[in-house]
Design a protein around this motif. Structure first.
Motif, short mmCIF file in Angstrom:
data_model
loop_
_atom_site.label_atom_id
_atom_site.label_comp_id
_atom_site.label_asym_id
_atom_site.label_seq_id
_atom_site.Cartn_x
_atom_site.Cartn_y
_atom_site.Cartn_z
N ILE A 108 -2.94 2.56 1.44
CA ILE A 108 -1.93 3.55 1.07
C ILE A 108 -2.58 4.74 0.38
N GLY A 109 -3.53 4.45 -0.51
CA GLY A 109 -4.21 5.51 -1.23
C GLY A 109 -4.99 6.43 -0.31
N THR A 110 -5.66 5.84 0.68
CA THR A 110 -6.43 6.65 1.62
C THR A 110 -5.51 7.56 2.44
N ALA A 111 -4.40 7.01 2.90
CA ALA A 111 -3.45 7.81 3.67
C ALA A 111 -2.86 8.93 2.82
N ALA A 112 -2.51 8.61 1.57
CA ALA A 112 -1.94 9.62 0.68
C ALA A 112 -2.95 10.73 0.40
N ALA A 113 -4.21 10.37 0.22
CA ALA A 113 -5.25 11.37 -0.03
C ALA A 113 -5.39 12.32 1.15
N LEU A 114 -5.35 11.78 2.36
CA LEU A 114 -5.47 12.61 3.56
C LEU A 114 -4.29 13.57 3.70
N GLY A 151 -12.13 17.39 -1.02
CA GLY A 151 -12.69 17.09 0.29
C GLY A 151 -13.76 16.02 0.22
N SER A 152 -14.63 16.12 -0.78
CA SER A 152 -15.71 15.13 -0.95
C SER A 152 -15.14 13.75 -1.27
N ALA A 153 -14.15 13.71 -2.18
CA ALA A 153 -13.57 12.43 -2.59
C ALA A 153 -12.84 11.76 -1.42
N THR A 154 -12.13 12.55 -0.63
CA THR A 154 -11.40 11.98 0.50
C THR A 154 -12.36 11.50 1.58
N ILE A 193 -6.16 10.22 -6.73
CA ILE A 193 -5.76 9.16 -5.79
C ILE A 193 -7.00 8.54 -5.15
N ALA A 194 -7.94 9.38 -4.72
CA ALA A 194 -9.16 8.87 -4.11
C ALA A 194 -9.98 8.07 -5.11
N SER A 195 -10.03 8.54 -6.36
CA SER A 195 -10.79 7.83 -7.40
C SER A 195 -10.19 6.46 -7.67
N GLY A 237 -14.02 7.76 4.98
CA GLY A 237 -15.12 7.66 5.93
C GLY A 237 -15.14 8.78 6.95
N VAL A 238 -14.32 9.81 6.77
CA VAL A 238 -14.30 10.96 7.68
C VAL A 238 -15.36 11.94 7.21
N THR A 239 -16.52 11.90 7.84
CA THR A 239 -17.66 12.69 7.38
C THR A 239 -17.44 14.19 7.54
N ALA A 240 -16.57 14.59 8.46
CA ALA A 240 -16.32 16.01 8.66
C ALA A 240 -15.74 16.65 7.39
#
Length: 322
Positions: free
Chosen positions: A230-236, A279-282, A211-213, A287-290
């Motif tokens: 939508i993709g970013t939210a789904a990945a999280l 975690g890296s892809a998301t 999804i992130a890719s 943009g959540v560096t944590a």
């Protein structure tokens, strides 16, 4: 020399489909190490994964030439999907070094294996009388998502927009198959499984990666960018579920340790490494560096388990009389 040749043929003949998990584990931890800036680990694991993939494909060709009845029977087992999944993971490695032609060839192989094997496996699992699923059945999702992730990365590398629908279709199929397998998964496997039960979490992790890719590809190629939200939210959301699976499986391992080597332990290496990759892809798309920091922490357990499993595999190979 004839004895050596016969021994090599015998070992190829004895190689089970589950051996594809070796390539998957090596490949994903290699990708993690590249992201963390460990070039020596990255190249050594990538080359080892490529060699293991060549051995796997040699066994496949040998069966195709000399024992098609066995090949047909094995193609109905979930473990056969490791061929598609491992090819997809290796293709991601090719994308990482900019080898677009090689990655394209690997995508063709992965898609071909996926389209041939997946319907056979699904036909067996769909039967009402089928036994409750073990962790290996989640390969239905993993194989689909490996195709999705590779297609998305290759689309960015080659600027081939037409690959995005393939990526999206494979990703959606993978998600649907995850819920199908989860509905029939024997939860007792969390306590009794010999390693492949970890794929329950690993399948979600590679779903996050695909999804992130795809989200990153849509942004980079300026195609349907509104879907990126939508993709970013789904990945999280799926990453949160992946971490929950990770914690549950980790606690289960501590409560009921399973320390004896088993080939299915390579199916534990893959989810550990893929959770790190998720975690890296998301972190990249959100943009959540944590999340990137968390991925760095998760890399080391994956590497340690890879080394222990690899040591167990080498001991088994050298001490086995056949």
């Amino acid at each position: 020399m004839p004895d050596v040749a016969r021994l090599s043929r015998d070992r190829l003949r004895a190689l089970p489909p589950e051996a594809g998990a070796v390539v998957m584990g090596l490949g994903v931890v290699a990708l993690d190490s590249r992201h963390l800036g460990l070039p020596a680990v990255w190249w050594s694991l990538l080359v080892t994964a490529a060699l293991a993939w060549l051995v796997l494909m040699s066994a496949f060709v040998q069966r195709f030439v000399t024992d098609r009845s066995r090949l047909t029977a094995e193609a109905a087992r979930p473990a056969a999907l490791t061929v598609a999944a491992s090819t997809g993971v290796l293709g991601l490695g090719a994308c990482a070094v900019g080898a677009g032609v090689l990655a394209s060839g690997l995508l063709v192989v992965a898609v071909a294996c996926w389209l041939v094997v997946l319907p056979r496996v699904l036909a067996v699992g769909w039967r009402p009388e089928a036994a409750p699923f073990v962790g290996g059945w989640f390969l239905l999702c993993v194989a689909s998502q490996s195709v999705a992730a590779l297609a998305a990365h290759l689309a960015v590398l080659t600027r081939a927009v037409w690959l995005l629908p393939l990526s999206a279709a494979a990703m959606l199929v993978g998600l649907a198959l995850y819920w199908f397998v989860l509905s029939r998964f024997d939860l007792r496997q969390i306590r009794t499984g010999q390693g492949d039960h970890w794929v329950a979490g690993g399948a979600l992790a590679i779903s996050v990666v695909s999804i992130a890719s795809l989200t990153e590809a849509l942004r980079d190629l300026h195609v349907a960018e509104f879907f990126a939200v939508i993709g970013t939210a789904a990945a999280l959301v799926l990453l949160t579920a992946t971490v929950c699976w990770y914690l549950v499986l980790l606690v289960a391992e501590c409560v009921t340790p399973r320390l004896r080597y088993d080939l299915r332990r390579w199916a534990t290496v893959f989810p550990l490494g893929m959770t790190c990759a998720a975690g890296s892809a998301t972190a990249t798309v959100s943009g959540v560096t944590a999340l990137s920091v968390g991925a760095q922490v998760l890399f080391w357990p994956a590497l340690i388990v890879l080394c222990l499993t690899g040591w167990g595999a080498l001991r088994r190979v050298w001490t086995s009389p056949r």
